[in-house]
Write a protein that holds these residues in place. Structure first.
Motif, short mmCIF file in Angstrom:
data_model
loop_
_atom_site.label_atom_id
_atom_site.label_comp_id
_atom_site.label_asym_id
_atom_site.label_seq_id
_atom_site.Cartn_x
_atom_site.Cartn_y
_atom_site.Cartn_z
N HIS A 117 41.50 76.11 30.05
CA HIS A 117 42.62 75.17 30.06
C HIS A 117 43.08 74.88 28.63
O HIS A 117 44.29 74.86 28.36
CB HIS A 117 42.22 73.87 30.77
CG HIS A 117 43.34 72.88 30.79
ND1 HIS A 117 43.57 72.00 29.77
CD2 HIS A 117 44.32 72.68 31.71
CE1 HIS A 117 44.63 71.27 30.05
NE2 HIS A 117 45.11 71.68 31.23
N ASP A 118 42.15 74.64 27.74
CA ASP A 118 42.52 74.36 26.34
C ASP A 118 43.27 75.53 25.72
O ASP A 118 44.26 75.34 25.01
CB ASP A 118 41.28 74.02 25.51
CG ASP A 118 40.66 72.69 25.91
OD1 ASP A 118 41.31 71.90 26.62
OD2 ASP A 118 39.50 72.45 25.52
N LEU A 140 45.04 77.82 27.33
CA LEU A 140 46.36 77.86 27.97
C LEU A 140 47.27 76.79 27.40
O LEU A 140 48.46 77.04 27.16
CB LEU A 140 46.23 77.66 29.48
CG LEU A 140 45.94 78.89 30.31
CD1 LEU A 140 45.56 78.48 31.72
CD2 LEU A 140 47.14 79.81 30.33
N ALA A 141 46.75 75.60 27.20
CA ALA A 141 47.56 74.50 26.65
C ALA A 141 48.04 74.82 25.24
O ALA A 141 49.20 74.55 24.90
CB ALA A 141 46.75 73.20 26.67
N ARG A 142 47.18 75.42 24.42
CA ARG A 142 47.60 75.79 23.05
C ARG A 142 48.67 76.87 23.10
O ARG A 142 49.66 76.82 22.38
CB ARG A 142 46.39 76.27 22.24
CG ARG A 142 45.50 75.16 21.76
CD ARG A 142 44.48 75.64 20.73
NE ARG A 142 43.67 76.76 21.20
CZ ARG A 142 42.55 76.64 21.91
NH1 ARG A 142 42.10 75.44 22.23
NH2 ARG A 142 41.88 77.69 22.29
N ALA A 153 50.73 77.52 25.58
CA ALA A 153 51.95 76.91 26.10
C ALA A 153 52.68 76.14 25.00
O ALA A 153 53.91 76.25 24.87
CB ALA A 153 51.60 75.97 27.26
N ALA A 154 51.95 75.38 24.21
CA ALA A 154 52.57 74.61 23.12
C ALA A 154 53.23 75.55 22.11
O ALA A 154 54.33 75.27 21.62
CB ALA A 154 51.54 73.73 22.45
N SER A 156 55.29 73.69 29.05
CA SER A 156 54.19 72.86 29.54
C SER A 156 53.07 73.81 29.98
O SER A 156 53.31 75.01 30.20
CB SER A 156 54.65 72.01 30.73
OG SER A 156 54.93 72.83 31.85
N THR A 157 51.89 73.28 30.13
CA THR A 157 50.78 74.11 30.61
C THR A 157 51.10 74.65 32.00
O THR A 157 50.86 75.81 32.30
CB THR A 157 49.47 73.30 30.63
OG1 THR A 157 49.23 72.80 29.31
CG2 THR A 157 48.29 74.15 31.07
N ASN A 158 51.69 73.81 32.85
CA ASN A 158 52.05 74.24 34.20
C ASN A 158 53.06 75.38 34.15
O ASN A 158 52.93 76.37 34.86
CB ASN A 158 52.63 73.05 34.98
CG ASN A 158 52.76 73.35 36.44
OD1 ASN A 158 51.77 73.53 37.12
ND2 ASN A 158 54.00 73.41 36.91
N GLN A 164 53.51 77.48 31.73
CA GLN A 164 52.84 78.66 31.18
C GLN A 164 52.06 79.39 32.26
O GLN A 164 52.09 80.62 32.35
CB GLN A 164 51.92 78.28 30.02
CG GLN A 164 51.34 79.45 29.28
CD GLN A 164 52.36 80.20 28.44
OE1 GLN A 164 53.49 79.78 28.28
NE2 GLN A 164 51.96 81.31 27.87
#
Length: 71
Positions: free
Chosen positions: A16-17, A19-21, A23-24, A29-31, A33
């Motif tokens: 998750h981390d 993916l969040a990076r 996406a940013a 957004s993470t969703n 991405q």
């Protein structure tokens, strides 16, 4: 537009981390991405259904009347 499906997705916190990076970095957004990656995988496998709507481009939506400054 059809109502979007809601799902519960369990991920390893490290995944998750990451993916969040990612996406940013791409201004998503993470969703968004996750949806982008799933669509790409479906397309690459020849399994993306016809008639699937296009995704909104990454980044903030433009305000009405805002001009393109890339010219």
């Amino acid at each position: 537009m059809a109502e979007r499906k809601k799902i519960l997705l369990r991920l390893d916190p490290a995944v998750h981390d990451a993916l969040a990076r990612w996406a940013a970095d791409e201004l998503r957004s993470t969703n968004a991405q996750i949806e982008f990656l799933l669509r790409k995988a479906l397309s690459d496998a020849g399994r993306l259904p016809r008639g699937v709507g296009r995704m909104r481009p990454p980044g903030r939506p433009r305000k009405s009347g805002e001009e393109d400054d890339t010219a």
